[in-house]
Write a protein that holds these residues in place. Structure first.
Motif, PDB file in Angstrom:
ATOM      1  N   PRO A   1       0.816  -1.221   0.000  1.00 29.14           N
ATOM      2  CA  PRO A   1       0.000   0.000   0.000  1.00 29.14           C
ATOM      3  C   PRO A   1       0.848   1.270   0.000  1.00 29.14           C
ATOM      4  CG  PRO A   1      -0.943  -1.600   1.495  1.00 29.14           C
ATOM      5  CD  PRO A   1       0.379  -2.169   1.049  1.00 29.14           C
ATOM      6  N   ASP A   2       2.027   1.220   0.625  1.00 26.20           N
ATOM      7  CA  ASP A   2       2.905   2.391   0.608  1.00 26.20           C
ATOM      8  C   ASP A   2       3.415   2.682  -0.800  1.00 26.20           C
ATOM      9  OD1 ASP A   2       2.618   2.816   3.307  1.00 26.20           O
ATOM     10  OD2 ASP A   2       4.483   1.796   3.865  1.00 26.20           O
ATOM     11  N   HIS A   3       3.684   1.636  -1.558  1.00 26.58           N
ATOM     12  CA  HIS A   3       4.116   1.831  -2.944  1.00 26.58           C
ATOM     13  C   HIS A   3       3.007   2.504  -3.754  1.00 26.58           C
ATOM     14  CE1 HIS A   3       7.042  -1.668  -2.187  1.00 26.58           C
ATOM     15  NE2 HIS A   3       7.773  -0.581  -2.357  1.00 26.58           N
ATOM     16  N   VAL A   4       1.779   2.018  -3.559  1.00 27.32           N
ATOM     17  CA  VAL A   4       0.641   2.604  -4.276  1.00 27.32           C
ATOM     18  C   VAL A   4       0.470   4.065  -3.892  1.00 27.32           C
ATOM     19  CG1 VAL A   4      -1.869   2.517  -4.569  1.00 27.32           C
ATOM     20  CG2 VAL A   4      -0.542   0.394  -4.545  1.00 27.32           C
ATOM     21  N   ALA A   5       0.583   4.359  -2.594  1.00 24.34           N
ATOM     22  CA  ALA A   5       0.441   5.742  -2.127  1.00 24.34           C
ATOM     23  C   ALA A   5       1.519   6.635  -2.724  1.00 24.34           C
ATOM     24  CB  ALA A   5       0.496   5.782  -0.602  1.00 24.34           C
ATOM     25  N   LEU A   6       2.742   6.112  -2.856  1.00 24.01           N
ATOM     26  CA  LEU A   6       3.821   6.895  -3.453  1.00 24.01           C
ATOM     27  C   LEU A   6       3.509   7.220  -4.909  1.00 24.01           C
ATOM     28  CD1 LEU A   6       6.622   8.148  -3.542  1.00 24.01           C
ATOM     29  CD2 LEU A   6       7.563   5.852  -3.939  1.00 24.01           C
ATOM     30  N   VAL A   7       3.031   6.230  -5.654  1.00 23.54           N
ATOM     31  CA  VAL A   7       2.700   6.467  -7.059  1.00 23.54           C
ATOM     32  C   VAL A   7       1.581   7.495  -7.172  1.00 23.54           C
ATOM     33  CG1 VAL A   7       1.806   5.411  -9.175  1.00 23.54           C
ATOM     34  CG2 VAL A   7       3.488   4.188  -7.785  1.00 23.54           C
ATOM     35  N   GLU A   8       0.581   7.400  -6.307  1.00 21.50           N
ATOM     36  CA  GLU A   8      -0.508   8.377  -6.328  1.00 21.50           C
ATOM     37  C   GLU A   8       0.020   9.789  -6.087  1.00 21.50           C
ATOM     38  OE1 GLU A   8      -3.088   6.802  -3.347  1.00 21.50           O
ATOM     39  OE2 GLU A   8      -4.156   5.485  -4.746  1.00 21.50           O
ATOM     40  N   THR A   9       0.991   9.912  -5.197  1.00 21.58           N
ATOM     41  CA  THR A   9       1.584  11.221  -4.914  1.00 21.58           C
ATOM     42  C   THR A   9       2.384  11.724  -6.112  1.00 21.58           C
ATOM     43  OG1 THR A   9       1.716  10.749  -2.537  1.00 21.58           O
ATOM     44  CG2 THR A   9       3.175  12.464  -3.407  1.00 21.58           C
ATOM     45  N   LEU A  10       3.165  10.843  -6.716  1.00 18.94           N
ATOM     46  CA  LEU A  10       4.002  11.246  -7.842  1.00 18.94           C
ATOM     47  C   LEU A  10       3.164  11.671  -9.047  1.00 18.94           C
ATOM     48  CD1 LEU A  10       6.789   8.506  -7.719  1.00 18.94           C
ATOM     49  CD2 LEU A  10       6.952  10.888  -6.943  1.00 18.94           C
ATOM     50  N   LEU A  11       1.995  11.069  -9.210  1.00 24.90           N
ATOM     51  CA  LEU A  11       1.157  11.364 -10.379  1.00 24.90           C
ATOM     52  C   LEU A  11       0.059  12.379 -10.092  1.00 24.90           C
ATOM     53  CD1 LEU A  11       0.685   7.794 -11.925  1.00 24.90           C
ATOM     54  CD2 LEU A  11       2.402   9.525 -12.480  1.00 24.90           C
ATOM     55  N   ALA A  12       0.054  12.932  -8.893  1.00 27.32           N
ATOM     56  CA  ALA A  12      -1.034  13.845  -8.511  1.00 27.32           C
ATOM     57  C   ALA A  12      -1.166  15.013  -9.479  1.00 27.32           C
ATOM     58  CB  ALA A  12      -0.813  14.354  -7.085  1.00 27.32           C
ATOM     59  N   GLY A  13      -0.052  15.457 -10.052  1.00 22.08           N
ATOM     60  CA  GLY A  13      -0.099  16.595 -10.963  1.00 22.08           C
ATOM     61  C   GLY A  13      -0.711  16.295 -12.312  1.00 22.08           C
ATOM     62  N   THR A  14      -1.006  15.025 -12.597  1.00 24.55           N
ATOM     63  CA  THR A  14      -1.605  14.673 -13.889  1.00 24.55           C
ATOM     64  C   THR A  14      -3.125  14.714 -13.858  1.00 24.55           C
ATOM     65  OG1 THR A  14      -1.674  12.285 -13.414  1.00 24.55           O
ATOM     66  CG2 THR A  14       0.333  13.153 -14.426  1.00 24.55           C
ATOM     67  N   GLY A  15      -3.720  14.867 -12.665  1.00 22.60           N
ATOM     68  CA  GLY A  15      -5.176  14.888 -12.558  1.00 22.60           C
ATOM     69  C   GLY A  15      -5.658  13.917 -11.503  1.00 22.60           C
ATOM     70  N   LEU A  16      -6.825  13.335 -11.728  1.00 19.87           N
ATOM     71  CA  LEU A  16      -7.396  12.364 -10.794  1.00 19.87           C
ATOM     72  C   LEU A  16      -6.587  11.068 -10.829  1.00 19.87           C
ATOM     73  CD1 LEU A  16      -9.761  11.444  -8.903  1.00 19.87           C
ATOM     74  CD2 LEU A  16     -10.916  10.646 -10.993  1.00 19.87           C
ATOM     75  N   VAL A  17      -6.231  10.558  -9.646  1.00 21.70           N
ATOM     76  CA  VAL A  17      -5.531   9.275  -9.542  1.00 21.70           C
ATOM     77  C   VAL A  17      -6.349   8.382  -8.621  1.00 21.70           C
ATOM     78  CG1 VAL A  17      -3.376   8.098  -8.975  1.00 21.70           C
ATOM     79  CG2 VAL A  17      -3.315  10.465  -9.803  1.00 21.70           C
ATOM     80  N   VAL A  18      -6.724   7.209  -9.106  1.00 15.82           N
ATOM     81  CA  VAL A  18      -7.518   6.263  -8.322  1.00 15.82           C
ATOM     82  C   VAL A  18      -6.784   4.933  -8.247  1.00 15.82           C
ATOM     83  CG1 VAL A  18      -9.706   7.365  -8.924  1.00 15.82           C
ATOM     84  CG2 VAL A  18      -8.843   5.479 -10.333  1.00 15.82           C
ATOM     85  N   SER A  19      -7.066   4.171  -7.202  1.00  9.62           N
ATOM     86  CA  SER A  19      -6.479   2.844  -7.035  1.00  9.62           C
ATOM     87  C   SER A  19      -7.546   1.795  -7.302  1.00  9.62           C
ATOM     88  CB  SER A  19      -5.926   2.696  -5.608  1.00  9.62           C
ATOM     89  OG  SER A  19      -5.372   1.412  -5.413  1.00  9.62           O
ATOM     90  N   VAL A  20      -7.229   0.817  -8.158  1.00  8.42           N
ATOM     91  CA  VAL A  20      -8.188  -0.235  -8.496  1.00  8.42           C
ATOM     92  C   VAL A  20      -7.473  -1.584  -8.496  1.00  8.42           C
ATOM     93  CG1 VAL A  20      -9.571   1.317  -9.930  1.00  8.42           C
ATOM     94  CG2 VAL A  20      -7.794  -0.095 -10.993  1.00  8.42           C
ATOM     95  N   PRO A  21      -8.196  -2.691  -8.237  1.00  8.22           N
ATOM     96  CA  PRO A  21      -7.602  -4.016  -8.412  1.00  8.22           C
ATOM     97  C   PRO A  21      -7.214  -4.206  -9.876  1.00  8.22           C
ATOM     98  CG  PRO A  21      -9.670  -4.143  -7.199  1.00  8.22           C
ATOM     99  CD  PRO A  21      -9.582  -2.753  -7.753  1.00  8.22           C
TER     100      PRO A  21
END
Length: 283
Positions: free
Chosen positions: A142-162
């Motif tokens: 989950p920490d890896h996913v959270a990091l990616v969400e942070t890194l891509l935040a400037g591209t717009g909406l970021v969601v996590s899905v299976p």
């Protein structure tokens, strides 16, 4: 934090803008098969908070990187992975923004235990209004996913899905801009048939779609309720919607999305036949 960005095309450049804006990023090494192109892309961000360099050596860029972000086309991904394999380890996070390739494709080509996160972005990310769906591979936390969400935040909406939902995401937000562009084109054409100058018709159509999309996203109301709010009894909108229903436009959109999802499944199997035989994730 050092990031290696392998690929400096349209989506790679869009992601780069988000990376250099992230507080935790101090260095980004951008590569392209044409080193001069990577250096030109890097130069556009010269003077920003993060140090950005460009070149053609994937292995050198990946050496010592905390995150290796792969932004190359699916048909070139195996070669890109081979070029960085010896430079990554269990502490390196590998992120892919290539369509169709499941996480097992990367995991089999990287050292054991390397965490992989798969991302499905769309083209509006180039203006910071995109949608990116993030899915972890078997070794990603989950920490890896959270990091990616942070890194891509400037591209717009970021969601996590299976990951099993990535084909559905591809059908809606990945391919979705094309459906919307087709709508804009049709509305603009209708405007010209009704006597509007072509440039004005295009402007009206594009801004109407853009504004309606933002309104739908920010209102918190179901789209059907928003549609009804525009539809006065016996009015022009209901007359238009009746024509759309007569031509089964809603059903056509549903069928189009289902076709896109099926094709996404097919492309994943074609690109990664070993991943579809029961090993790991099946889409």
């Amino acid at each position: 934090m050092k990031i290696a960005l392998i690929g400096s095309g349209v989506m790679g450049s869009a992601v780069l803008s988000s990376l250099v804006a992230a507080d935790a990023v101090t260095e980004v090494a951008v590569t392209d098969v044409r080193g001069d192109v990577a250096r030109e892309v890097a130069a556009r961000h010269d003077g920003e908070a993060a140090s950005v360099s460009g070149g053609a050596d994937n292995a050198a860029a990946a050496a010592g990187a905390d995150v290796v972000l792969l932004a190359v086309k699916p048909q070139y991904m195996a070669d890109a992975l081979a070029s960085v394999r010896d430079a990554v380890g269990p502490d390196t996070l590998v992120v892919s923004i290539a369509a169709g390739l499941p996480s097992t494709f990367y995991e089999r080509r990287l050292p054991a235990g390397v965490p992989v996160v798969r991302v499905m972005p769309n083209t509006p990310a180039t203006i910071g209004r995109g949608v990116s769906a993030v899915s972890p591979g078997r070794h990603a936390s989950p920490d890896h996913v959270a990091l990616v969400e942070t890194l891509l935040a400037g591209t717009g909406l970021v969601v996590s899905v299976p990951e099993a939902l990535q084909s559905a995401v591809t059908a809606i937000s990945g391919s979705g801009p094309a459906y919307v562009f087709a709508m804009v084109d049709a509305l603009a054409e209708a405007g010209t048939l009704l006597g509007l100058p072509r440039a004005l018709a295009q402007q009206l159509a594009a801004h109407t779609v853009a504004g309606s999309g933002v309104y739908a996203a920010e209102s918190g109301q179901h789209a059907a309720i928003l549609r009804e709010a525009v539809s006065s009894p016996g009015g022009t909108t209901l007359a238009a919607l009746a024509e759309l229903d007569e031509r089964a436009v809603r059903a056509a959109y549903v069928a189009a999305a289902r076709a896109a999802a099926r094709r996404a499944d097919e492309l994943a199997r074609e690109a990664d036949p070993e991943g579809a035989d029961g090993e790991g994730h099946r889409e």
